[in-house]
Write an enzyme that holds these catalytic residues in place. Structure first.
Site, PDB file in Angstrom:
ATOM      1  N   SER A 149      47.782  41.895  36.991  1.00 31.10           N
ATOM      2  CA  SER A 149      46.892  42.933  36.466  1.00 31.10           C
ATOM      3  C   SER A 149      47.327  44.288  36.989  1.00 31.10           C
ATOM      4  O   SER A 149      47.837  44.399  38.111  1.00 31.10           O
ATOM      5  CB  SER A 149      45.447  42.659  36.896  1.00 31.10           C
ATOM      6  OG  SER A 149      44.611  43.750  36.584  1.00 31.10           O
ATOM      7  N   TYR A 162      40.155  41.110  43.745  1.00 34.08           N
ATOM      8  CA  TYR A 162      40.947  40.837  42.540  1.00 34.08           C
ATOM      9  C   TYR A 162      42.310  41.540  42.610  1.00 34.08           C
ATOM     10  O   TYR A 162      43.351  40.950  42.289  1.00 34.08           O
ATOM     11  CB  TYR A 162      40.151  41.302  41.333  1.00 34.08           C
ATOM     12  CG  TYR A 162      40.802  41.117  39.990  1.00 34.08           C
ATOM     13  CD1 TYR A 162      40.949  39.860  39.423  1.00 34.08           C
ATOM     14  CD2 TYR A 162      41.234  42.226  39.255  1.00 34.08           C
ATOM     15  CE1 TYR A 162      41.519  39.695  38.172  1.00 34.08           C
ATOM     16  CE2 TYR A 162      41.801  42.073  38.004  1.00 34.08           C
ATOM     17  CZ  TYR A 162      41.948  40.810  37.463  1.00 34.08           C
ATOM     18  OH  TYR A 162      42.521  40.655  36.226  1.00 34.08           O
ATOM     19  N   LYS A 166      45.947  39.729  42.625  1.00 36.06           N
ATOM     20  CA  LYS A 166      46.878  39.940  41.520  1.00 36.06           C
ATOM     21  C   LYS A 166      48.211  40.523  41.986  1.00 36.06           C
ATOM     22  O   LYS A 166      49.260  40.224  41.393  1.00 36.06           O
ATOM     23  CB  LYS A 166      46.236  40.827  40.461  1.00 36.06           C
ATOM     24  CG  LYS A 166      45.173  40.113  39.624  1.00 36.06           C
ATOM     25  CD  LYS A 166      45.728  38.851  38.990  1.00 36.06           C
ATOM     26  CE  LYS A 166      44.807  38.276  37.927  1.00 36.06           C
ATOM     27  NZ  LYS A 166      45.336  36.998  37.392  1.00 36.06           N
TER      28      LYS A 166
END
Length: 301
Positions: A149, A162, A166
């Site tokens: 991401s 997150y 990622k």
């Protein structure tokens, strides 16, 4: 492009994973559709989403089986690969797409929120990849596609867990590419821009935030699938250890970390000379947190 190949797609019960599974099947792959059917936060389970995608594939004349094992534990991740071997006799490609969100500003984040996201994204990518590795090594071929991401590549608000996971996936992919190159195994990452239920969890408390989400809604998950299919095929054989991004009808190759500027002092450095010479010289090349200055106008997701 994928005739005769067997592909595992995790988190394939909806969104980007669903469209990748359908596209892989259309190109001839036999697909293991993995999804535990949890909420965006990773809570609960439901066999329905994975089976619904399998039904779509079969209705179109393809071959697929559903799997509801979790990626977050080594034993259950092994069962995902075992499902491919038991049903189709081989495994050619793993697409690590499964994910959850527990968004929270860093200074408010709980340990459980950190652990849950790292477990699914980073541990999940590792566990499923590791389970497939012996088969790839034995057959001297294989392919990993990991979903990363731009939240990891350039950062994002309220997503420390997150983002860390990622960017960790990128490092994992590059290390896999190096370690398994001699076995003809490839590993690449895709950073997708696409509307999904995970993106639907983004707060829209201001007009600017709502406008941002409205823009993203125009980017459908199906836009990601063509690149994934190509990377899974023999036509993608020249790509290894790379990071791609897809934004609507654009495909980007993301730069790898490299030195951008250096300063040298023959007598060495002291804290004072770093402050007076090194930092001023390097400052012009500092990464800016002002995303409006970014030439590509990245909107990290």
């Amino acid at each position: 492009m994928l005739q005769g190949k067997v592909v595992v797609v995790t988190g394939a019960g909806g969104g980007i994973g669903r469209d990748m599974a359908l596209a892989m099947a259309r190109e001839g792959a036999r697909v293991v559709v993995n999804d535990i059917g949890a909420s965006v936060a990773g809570e609960g389970s439901d066999a329905g989403p994975a089976q619904a995608v399998v039904n779509e594939i079969r209705a179109a004349g393809g071959e697929a089986v559903a799997n509801t094992d979790s990626v977050s534990q080594a034993q259950s991740a092994q069962q995902i690969i075992t499902s491919a071997m038991d049903n189709f006799g081989r495994i050619d490609c793993v697409v690590n797409n499964a994910g959850i969100l527990r968004d929270r500003f860093f200074h408010k984040m709980a340990d459980e929120e950190w652990d849950a996201v790292i477990k699914v994204h980073l541990y999940g990518a590792y566990h499923v990849s590791r389970a497939a590795a012996p088969h790839f090594k034995a057959q001297a071929s294989g392919n990993y596609i990991h979903m990363t991401s731009t939240s990891g590549l350039v950062g994002n608000f309220g997503q420390a867990n997150y983002s860390a996971a990622k960017l960790g996936v990128v490092a994992l992919s590059k290390s896999i590419a190096l370690d398994m190159l001699k076995f003809n195994v490839r590993s690449n990452c895709i950073a997708p821009f696409a509307w999904s239920r995970m993106i639907g969890a983004i707060p829209t408390d201001t007009p600017e935030e709502q406008a941002r989400v409205d823009r993203i809604k125009q980017m459908t998950p199906a836009k990601i699938a063509p690149l994934a299919v190509c990377l899974a095929s023999e036509e993608g054989r020249d790509a290894n250890g790379q990071i791609f991004a897809v934004r609507n009808n654009e495909i980007f190759l993301i730069s790898q970390p490299r030195p951008v500027r250096s300063v040298h002092r023959s007598e060495g450095w002291s804290p004072q000379s770093v402050a007076s010479h090194a930092l001023p010289a390097l400052k012009a090349s500092f990464y800016s947190l002002d995303r409006s200055a970014d030439v590509f106008s990245w909107d990290p997701i």
